[in-house]
Enzyme design. Sequence first.
Site, PDB file in Angstrom:
ATOM      1  N   ASP A 145       0.824  -1.075   0.038  1.00 41.12           N
ATOM      2  CA  ASP A 145      -0.004   0.236   0.219  1.00 41.12           C
ATOM      3  C   ASP A 145       0.821   1.228  -0.039  1.00 41.12           C
ATOM      4  O   ASP A 145       1.017   1.615   1.304  1.00 41.12           O
ATOM      5  CB  ASP A 145      -0.964  -0.378   0.936  1.00 41.12           C
ATOM      6  CG  ASP A 145      -1.468   0.996   1.534  1.00 41.12           C
ATOM      7  OD1 ASP A 145      -1.840   1.858   0.153  1.00 41.12           O
ATOM      8  OD2 ASP A 145      -2.963   1.139   2.151  1.00 41.12           O
ATOM      9  N   CYS A 162      -4.179   4.454  -2.582  1.00 39.25           N
ATOM     10  CA  CYS A 162      -5.154   5.557  -2.042  1.00 39.25           C
ATOM     11  C   CYS A 162      -5.454   6.719  -2.863  1.00 39.25           C
ATOM     12  O   CYS A 162      -5.115   8.298  -2.278  1.00 39.25           O
ATOM     13  CB  CYS A 162      -5.399   6.100  -0.626  1.00 39.25           C
ATOM     14  SG  CYS A 162      -3.594   6.842   0.219  1.00 39.25           S
TER      15      CYS A 162
END
Length: 440
Positions: A320, A373
Amino acid sequence: MARPAARPVKPARPARGPDPLGTAARRAALRLLDAVLRRGEPLESALALATRALPGGPDRGLAHAIAAETLRRLPDLDALIDSATRQRLPDDAKARFVLRVALVQALALGTPPHAAIATVLPLVDGGPKRLVHGVFGTLMRGGAKLPDVPSLLPAVAERWRAHWGEDAVAAAARAIAAPPPLDLTLRDSASTADWVERLGGTSLAPGHVRLPAGAGAVSELPGYAEGAWWVQDLAASIPARLLAAGTAPGGRALDLCAAPGGKTLQLAAAGYAVTAVDVSESRAARLRDNRDRTGLAYDIALADVLDWSPDAPAQAVLVDAPCSATGIFRRHPDVLHRAGDATIAEMAELQARILGRAADWVAPGGTLVYATCSLEPAEGEAQLTRFLAARGDFALTPPTEGELPQGVAPTREGWIRTLPGTVEAVGGCDGFFVARLTRL
């Protein structure tokens, strides 16, 4: 010899009385805006220093709320200010900053106009004070209003329009207008129905409960103290869902750039032997806090993944990656003011380096999930396309039916892209890019 004439004595300035109650919180809000808009700092990072002089939590919360709402509404606030001034104020003029704080209170936060102006006037002196008072009064007498749907920053709207189209831009404007719902990920997905009933929420996936915005203090909700769940946006839960679905539970997993730890908790709850790696001591502290609260077991390595290496390959690796974070603008509107082309390019370069290292730590036949994100293709689609072109030992593994939350579907290429507008009818989700790969 004649004595020189004495200089005239200037009359003493009258002592200024104490500031109106609440001025200190407005001064802190001004510091927060200055940190974000002039120094490019994240709002949350600037909060402690900007509010250090405030006496308690409510004042700190008020300062944060004023600053965040100003950042959400900045183009429309500035349009109002410009409509009431003969000569445009510079973007960095203190009078403009103070007017933003006064107007956002009166027009968006429900503060009575007299209180909104009284608590900001002590923040300026002289001519700017008269200007602030005059412009604010003119706008209030003229019935000024903010639009129900805020205007996005022009540069952001233009960039997203080019990438995702007008519908996504309109959905983003609607999304930033309202507080997002509260998503929880459960430690035991088999108890989803029980927790939905107990918390009075809804669910879009096994192990997920969604509560409306304003559900109350997180730490006071049932299940928090015993670690039955943790806060995690629906989109943010997808990377670990795909990793767990693509590998046999019980193996070794690496969660890189792991803090604050929602994905680490997911993998530990699924039965993996997890090593969570993060470079930030303060963020790693949240990994430890969540481990203590939930009772889940995992190792924590405080290290930079560009310097760190595991002692052996793993069957499951989750990246991530650090990114511009433009996908989390609903909760963190400051990202739209900080993440421009230079930041996006810098993050994309860092992601490529991290992804290249992480790929070498995947065992043959193992699974790699890459996620950001971000709503910028340079940090998602383009990043993955370059990686696959360079690494013939990896193949994309598209999600199968039942692996994704309701309303989320893979693209025709086989990866996941959540956008403004994804599951909008039931509260929306953050903007994410997620891809699952298998090492051949």
